[in-house]
Scaffold this active site. Sequence first.
Site, PDB file in Angstrom:
ATOM      1  N   LYS B  95       0.815  -1.225   0.000  1.00 25.65           N
ATOM      2  CA  LYS B  95       0.000   0.000   0.000  1.00 25.65           C
ATOM      3  C   LYS B  95       0.844   1.268   0.000  1.00 25.65           C
ATOM      4  O   LYS B  95       0.445   2.296  -0.550  1.00 25.65           O
ATOM      5  CB  LYS B  95      -0.939  -0.004   1.208  1.00 25.65           C
ATOM      6  CG  LYS B  95      -2.026  -1.074   1.159  1.00 25.65           C
ATOM      7  CD  LYS B  95      -3.045  -0.798   0.079  1.00 25.65           C
ATOM      8  CE  LYS B  95      -4.240  -1.739   0.166  1.00 25.65           C
ATOM      9  NZ  LYS B  95      -5.155  -1.553  -0.984  1.00 25.65           N
ATOM     10  N   GLU B 117      -9.737   5.766   3.262  1.00 22.97           N
ATOM     11  CA  GLU B 117     -10.584   4.690   3.757  1.00 22.97           C
ATOM     12  C   GLU B 117      -9.685   3.475   3.933  1.00 22.97           C
ATOM     13  O   GLU B 117      -8.641   3.376   3.291  1.00 22.97           O
ATOM     14  CB  GLU B 117     -11.705   4.378   2.757  1.00 22.97           C
ATOM     15  CG  GLU B 117     -11.325   3.431   1.595  1.00 22.97           C
ATOM     16  CD  GLU B 117     -10.278   3.996   0.645  1.00 22.97           C
ATOM     17  OE1 GLU B 117     -10.154   5.229   0.556  1.00 22.97           O
ATOM     18  OE2 GLU B 117      -9.573   3.193   0.002  1.00 22.97           O
ATOM     19  N   SER B 385       1.588  -9.691  -0.999  1.00 24.24           N
ATOM     20  CA  SER B 385       1.318  -8.247  -0.927  1.00 24.24           C
ATOM     21  C   SER B 385       1.482  -7.654   0.465  1.00 24.24           C
ATOM     22  O   SER B 385       1.677  -6.455   0.600  1.00 24.24           O
ATOM     23  CB  SER B 385      -0.090  -7.965  -1.455  1.00 24.24           C
ATOM     24  OG  SER B 385      -1.035  -8.754  -0.756  1.00 24.24           O
TER      25      SER B 385
END
Lengths: 267, 403
Positions: B95, B117, B385
């Site tokens: 991210k 969010e 990830s």
Amino acid sequence: MSRIQKTLAALKADSRQALIPFITAGDPRPGITVELMHALVKGGSDVIELGVPFSDPMADGPVIQRASERALAHDVSLRDVLGMVAEFRKTDAETPVVLMGYANPVEAMGYETFAQAAVAAGVDGVLTVDLPPEEAEDCAATFKRHGIDPIFLLAPTTPVSRIQAVERLASGYVYYVSLKGVTGAATLDVASVAAKLAELQSYLSVPVGVGFGIRDPESARAVAAVADAVVIGSRLVQEVEAGEAGLAARLTEFLASVRAAMDTARR
Amino acid sequence: MNDKLRYNQPDARGHFGQHGGIYVAETLMSALDELRVEYEKAINDPAFMAEYRYELAHYVGRPSPVYHAKRWSELLGGAQIYLKREDLNHTGAHKVNNTIGQALLARRMGKKRVIAETGAGQHGVASATVAARYGLECVVYMGAEDVARQSPNVYRMKLLGATVVPVTSGSKTLKDAMNEAMRDWVTNVDSTYYIIGTCAGPHPYPTLVRDFQCVIGEEAKVQMQDMIGRQPDAVIACVGGGSNAIGIFHPYVEVPGVRLIGVEAGGHGVETGQHAAPLTTNAKIGVLHGQRSYLMQDANGQIVETHSVSAGLDYPGVGPEHSHLKDIGRAEYVAINDDEALKAFHDLCRYEGIIPALESSHALAHAAKIAPTMSKDQVLLVNLSGRGDKDIPTIAKLDGIQL
């Protein structure tokens, strides 16, 4: 001329402004909506905006979100809302009805199917909050072909180029969102609304309604002094939320006080 | 030879084939236009890109390694599994690649406040991290259900100085957090930059997030060439909104012979309806959160509640580019159920000494499913990830252990 255009033209000829109340269809239960619509008319409303409940009402504040949730607890669908309009039309052939909601329920039904069913039910206009003109060319054309007025939003942040894009597609009226925020926000700035409306009206041939932040006779009168129509939503939905006891009479009484205040603003 | 796929998406208005676009209320239209213009300037500004790359190298720790999971591959008895180690990034997931890019953009645009969010909390943590790094105020919206199941990440965000707002409307998960972030943005549009965490939302977000995440696939192409002298037979990544997957897929889209496999959350099983797999189940196309894409909904167009053991995949929609890659047949999408993901989670812990995120465990589980059907000289590249530290309370609870 559509029912909306006729209604707004007649008011203009009389130097009056339209009073446009909003309630959510099916709130707090489906069986009461038609009765409430008649109560709105009795209070002096000129056009009714009927909210189509949606699971993810991104542009709405908590009051109208809760109204959607109450209606969805009864599984109120877009088809159910059209049924309510058809029922209303049996005893009121005059008052224009505008459906206001989000794109996905209409997408799910299909724009052509929806337009046919909406006209059959007696719907006059459709405002799809999350369908800006860039994505609305096909749907606006479909609506117009069936005689439905596509209603678009304009905002304090709208530049001139976009006002012109809306002017190309809009009919009936356009809805000016008076503030940056969601429905039910409480900071109406009449002077800045007046300034922006003057700019909008120089580009628009359709009447301009103003909504968001209008919650009493005083703010309605102030807006009526500069706009063609006054939209009141969250304040009425709060009345619904307060309970069913005497609800229709309370809505009528409140709108009558707003109507009276607006008529003193005659220009 | 001209078997190279030509791919040039999206169009000028953000459409990936029939998906994408801009579906928001009028108030946000000019903000999105401003963002699009500024973003185009930024990515063509060598100084901006140099700072972005510097931050990735020195703050995030890129390039992330590719690791050959030899022991696990041997146990599975088929294809060789390689892991792209996004779990080793600063903040523990992919991210941050995107939040650094967007925070630099926010700073460039003069915005002092950022909102985000989050589902699993990884994007919230990555946003809070870069907000601290660049001195921006940060507010993170998180579904109340996710606040409860991802408590370590909630505390991390608070330590980093962010305000975490639990969202109690609707299903109390990621989609509701996104609704609330949109409401904040529409109210504070002049002062606030909205850092969307996945490759979804109104144009230009799906493109912008993809571009910032493509570093994953660009590195992997070089690393695979170095390690095995060729590209993998398939690239596998989990898909919620789809940002880690698009980041590793996109640089491979025009490379022939590399299968791209997106793994959605099968939840309790796609046949039960309790899942978050719109692509696998051929959901209808719909409009939500500013975009058109495949979308889980009922017959009346209401968005349905989804289920996944992993908060980061618990989302009814998917980024428009994945929908387009499905339409053109360039990527394939499958679902992995909660129990399969949990088994892969435990296997990677035990056989490789790596605790993977529950989201990434879905991609691992699919690799474990197909590897035994392949030969030992074939290669699967899995995008790992994120790391699973944040999931430890969830796993412990499922195992009946009180921490």
